[in-house]
Each structure stands twice: as C-alpha cells, then as structure tokens.
Design an enzyme around this catalytic site. Structure first.
Site, PDB file in Angstrom:
ATOM      1  N   TYR A 142     -37.747 -54.542-105.022  1.00 38.52           N
ATOM      2  CA  TYR A 142     -38.318 -55.546-105.922  1.00 38.52           C
ATOM      3  C   TYR A 142     -37.270 -56.117-106.876  1.00 38.52           C
ATOM      4  CZ  TYR A 142     -42.937 -53.986-104.376  1.00 38.52           C
ATOM      5  OH  TYR A 142     -44.037 -53.673-103.614  1.00 38.52           O
ATOM      6  N   LYS A 191     -38.262 -42.873 -95.843  1.00 39.12           N
ATOM      7  CA  LYS A 191     -38.234 -43.306 -94.444  1.00 39.12           C
ATOM      8  C   LYS A 191     -36.822 -42.993 -93.948  1.00 39.12           C
ATOM      9  CE  LYS A 191     -40.089 -45.454 -90.889  1.00 39.12           C
ATOM     10  NZ  LYS A 191     -41.150 -44.830 -90.072  1.00 39.12           N
ATOM     11  N   ASP A 223     -44.901 -43.378 -93.385  1.00 36.00           N
ATOM     12  CA  ASP A 223     -46.001 -43.701 -92.467  1.00 36.00           C
ATOM     13  C   ASP A 223     -46.942 -42.504 -92.308  1.00 36.00           C
ATOM     14  OD1 ASP A 223     -43.687 -42.646 -91.401  1.00 36.00           O
ATOM     15  OD2 ASP A 223     -43.838 -43.653 -89.465  1.00 36.00           O
ATOM     16  N   ASP A 247     -45.838 -48.518-104.515  1.00 37.35           N
ATOM     17  CA  ASP A 247     -46.774 -49.625-104.744  1.00 37.35           C
ATOM     18  C   ASP A 247     -47.937 -49.516-103.761  1.00 37.35           C
ATOM     19  OD1 ASP A 247     -47.897 -51.945-105.619  1.00 37.35           O
ATOM     20  OD2 ASP A 247     -46.295 -53.273-104.980  1.00 37.35           O
ATOM     21  N   ASP A 251     -51.937 -47.461-104.420  1.00 33.57           N
ATOM     22  CA  ASP A 251     -53.201 -48.196-104.247  1.00 33.57           C
ATOM     23  C   ASP A 251     -54.102 -47.465-103.249  1.00 33.57           C
ATOM     24  OD1 ASP A 251     -52.659 -50.163-106.040  1.00 33.57           O
ATOM     25  OD2 ASP A 251     -52.840 -51.828-104.637  1.00 33.57           O
TER      26      ASP A 251
END
Ligand code: NAD
Length: 356
Positions: A142, A191, A223, A247, A251
């Site tokens: 970001y 990852k 994942d 992020d 959620d």
C-alpha cells in the site's frame, strides 16, 4: 485526569457513531472522575468538500497534540471518481503514517449472546472465536513504489511489496508482546513459497521468536489461513500479518463473528497515542437513518481507555455494559435475530449508557 481526544467523525454514519461513543466516554468520565475533552476535526470526504484536502494540515497538527484519536469512518460514492491522491481513503492512510501508527490491532471475538449471528456451522461456532489480528499498517504494497507504464505497446500498472527488517521486527514485537498476555501463540501469515518479501518476513519473525521462548510461533501460508479461518477459527489466537494480507484476513475474521458493526480496532506506534476506530466503513446505505450499530465505535473507545490511558477498570466497565445489553436481548438491525428486541442506533446507545 484530563484527556484530550481528537475526533475525526468523517462521512456517512461517522458522525452518528462517534457522537454515541463520546456520550459513553463522558458518562464513564463522570463516574470515575476523568475529564475527556473532544476536538472535532475534518477528515475524509467532508474535508474534501470543505477544504479540497482529505486530511487538512490542521487535522494532522491537532491529532499530534492530542492524547489519542477517535475516528468514525470516511468515504462514499460522491468522492469515488476523484483522482487517487484526493480520495477520502488517502486521508486515512496519511493520518496513520503521520502519527507513525505501524500496528493495527483488530480483535475478532464472538460474543456469547451473538452465537446465532455467526455464519459458520454451529459446531464450529460452538468452539468460540477469540482472535486478535496484528496487521502491519504503514508498509508493504500500500506504500511501495507504484506506477503505470507501457509494456509492448499496452498500458500496465504495478505496485510493489517491500518490507525492511526493522519494519517486520517492530510489528512482530507487538504481536509477541500481546501473545504474552493471551494464549502465548502467534500464527504468522506469509506467502513464503512465492514471495521474496515473505521469505524475509518469516526469517525475521523466527529470529525475534528466539527472544520469546514461551511463545509458540507457527507459519501459515495466506491461502491456507483464509481456509482455516472458516474451517477451524478456534485454532487462532494472535495472527501476525503484513498490510495487504491483514487487510483481507481481518475482514474475514470480522465476518465470522457475526457483524461488522461489533468490531473495534486500534492503530498503535511507539507512543501511547493511538488511533481508535470501528473496522467498518461509512455505510452510506444506512447513514442518517438511526440504523447504525454504535457498538464497534464504543468498543474502540474501551480499547483507547485500556491501551492509551491504562484505564483498565473503565474499559471493562464499558465492555460489561455492552454484554449486559446484549444479554437482555436488545439488538440493532444488523445483529437482529428471531425473538430479540430490535432497537435503533440511538436507543442502543441509551441502553448502554443506562447500564453504565
Ligand atoms: P461498510 O463497512 O461501510 O458497509 C458494509 C455493509 O455493512 C453495509 O451494508 C453497511 O450498512 C453495513 N454496516 C457497516 N457498519 C455498520 C454499522 N455500524 N451498523 C450497521 N451496519 C453497518 O463498507 P462499504 O459499503 O464497502 O464501504 C462504504 C464506504 O466506506 C466506502 O466509501 C469505503 O471506501 C469506506 N470505507 C471506509 C473505511 C474506514 O473509514 N476505515 C473502511 C472501509 C470502508
């Protein structure tokens, strides 16, 4: 004691929910002999409308002078077509960076009385959900280099994921310190099978873990984490993640607890000043209709009392009042289920105030 709180109400339901939270802080202040002073400041879409800037300099200066910051939410369709640097969300990213808030702490807890609202199978919900996501907030993709370029005659866009050793170390330290006060388990998400930045992440986390022999650290690929969160959320205690993965996963963790209107968050750095906000957005679809659940924002204030001001009893008092109102079966529309009493956002605030 006197505490100065900067309030960035923002857009949509932001003003409704921050006003609810202010009334709760005032009541707690009266009860325990504290004085909370609030300074309302512009941020987000409303700041764009009034000043042309999603985060005016005055807001940054006042936040830096405050003891802590309470944020409602920013954004709405009205500002969605503006260029990137003028969007409400840009103000949010900037205030986090300006205040050096590199750690986002998001508890995702399934309230006993809201088990029915959990979208997972009842045998999974029965085991309970009590997760704290510790997300790096001012680094990674970001904030990395980005741009648009021409490749082979067509337009291509790129964003860059980059983390330094010190950025990883300071966020991991927050996770380990939190884990000491909980079940002493950290699941670190990456990852590493694909990304170089994730391989460094894993290496730094394991180096630091040597200083915390009492904490169990487990690596999990992002994942797999997305699957495990819905398959067996009870296995998670502290989840340590980068900005992007956090992020998304925070959620998901929020969703499995039943309602986005119930979840608080804090953003912390190296000082006691933090930024506290509900995890949900500005909910333009229900703004101004007295439908917004104020609990996430009120719980954010409880986090502020505990983490920024060390007012533990006061924080617990608020949390207990909320639990009691829920135990008495009062529900706002977003957490309503059969046999419960539906109330408006302002009525929910009133009930919490009277419980305090
Ligand atoms: P949202 O969280 O605002 O809303 C998602 C859904 O949840 C909506 O149906 C909404 O009515 C409901 N909801 C959210 N909060 C609620 C509450 N307290 N009580 C009851 N219901 C609630 O997400 P969105 O619709 O994707 O985004 C709306 C705007 O908010 C966008 O402009 C987005 O960019 C912005 N946003 C801001 C933040 C922030 O300020 N931190 C975070 C996320 C989204």
């Amino acid at each position: 004691m006197n505490y100065n709180i900067a309030v960035l109400a923002g857009d949509g339901i932001g003003p409704e929910i921050t006003n609810a939270a202010i009334s709760v802080l005032n009541k707690i202040g009266k009860k325990y002999g504290h004085n909370f002073s609030f300074k309302q400041l512009l941020a987000g879409g409303i700041a764009i409308d009034k000043t042309g800037n999603p985060l005016p300099d005055e807001t940054i200066e006042e936040c830096k002078k405050s003891d802590s910051v309470l944020l409602g939410a920013v954004g709405g369709a009205k500002w969605d077509t503006l260029p990137g640097h003028l969007r409400p969300e840009k103000g949010l990213l900037k205030i986090r960076a300006e205040l050096g808030l590199y750690a986002n702490i998001r508890p995702a807890k399934l309230f006993q009385s809201l088990k029915g609202a959990c979208p997972l199978r009842s045998d999974i919900a029965e085991k309970g959900i009590d997760i704290v996501v510790v997300r790096e907030l001012i680094g990674g993709i970001y904030f990395g280099e980005r741009g648009i370029k021409e490749i082979n005659g067509e337009t291509a866009a790129y964003d860059t994921e980059q983390y330094s050793v010190s950025e990883i170390k300071r966020i991991a330290k927050i996770a380990f310190e939190l884990a000491k006060k909980r079940k002493k388990q950290v699941i670190s998400i990456d990852k590493a099978n694909v990304l170089e930045s994730s391989r460094l992440w894993r290496k730094v986390v394991h180096e630091l873990a040597k200083e915390y022999p009492e904490i169990t650290v487990t690596d999990m690929l992002v994942d797999n984490a997305a699957m495990q969160l819905v398959k067996n959320p009870a296995q998670f205690d502290i989840v340590l993640t980068s900005n992007l993965f956090g992020d998304i996963l925070s959620d998901e963790a929020a969703m499995i607890t039943g309602s986005i209107g119930m979840l608080a968050s804090s953003s912390l750095g190296d000082t006691t000043r933090g930024l506290y906000e509900p995890i949900h957005g500005s909910a333009p679809d229900i703004a101004g209709q007295d439908l917004a659940n104020p609990i996430a924002t009120i719980l954010s204030c409880a986090m502020m009392l505990r983490d920024s001001f060390s007012l533990i009893n006061e924080a617990e008092h608020i949390e207990k009042a909320i639990s009691e109102v829920l135990d008495k079966n009062y529900r706002t529309a977003d957490i309503m289920s059969e046999g419960k009493t539906k109330v408006s956002g302002s009525k929910m605030t009133e009930l919490i105030l009277s419980e305090i």
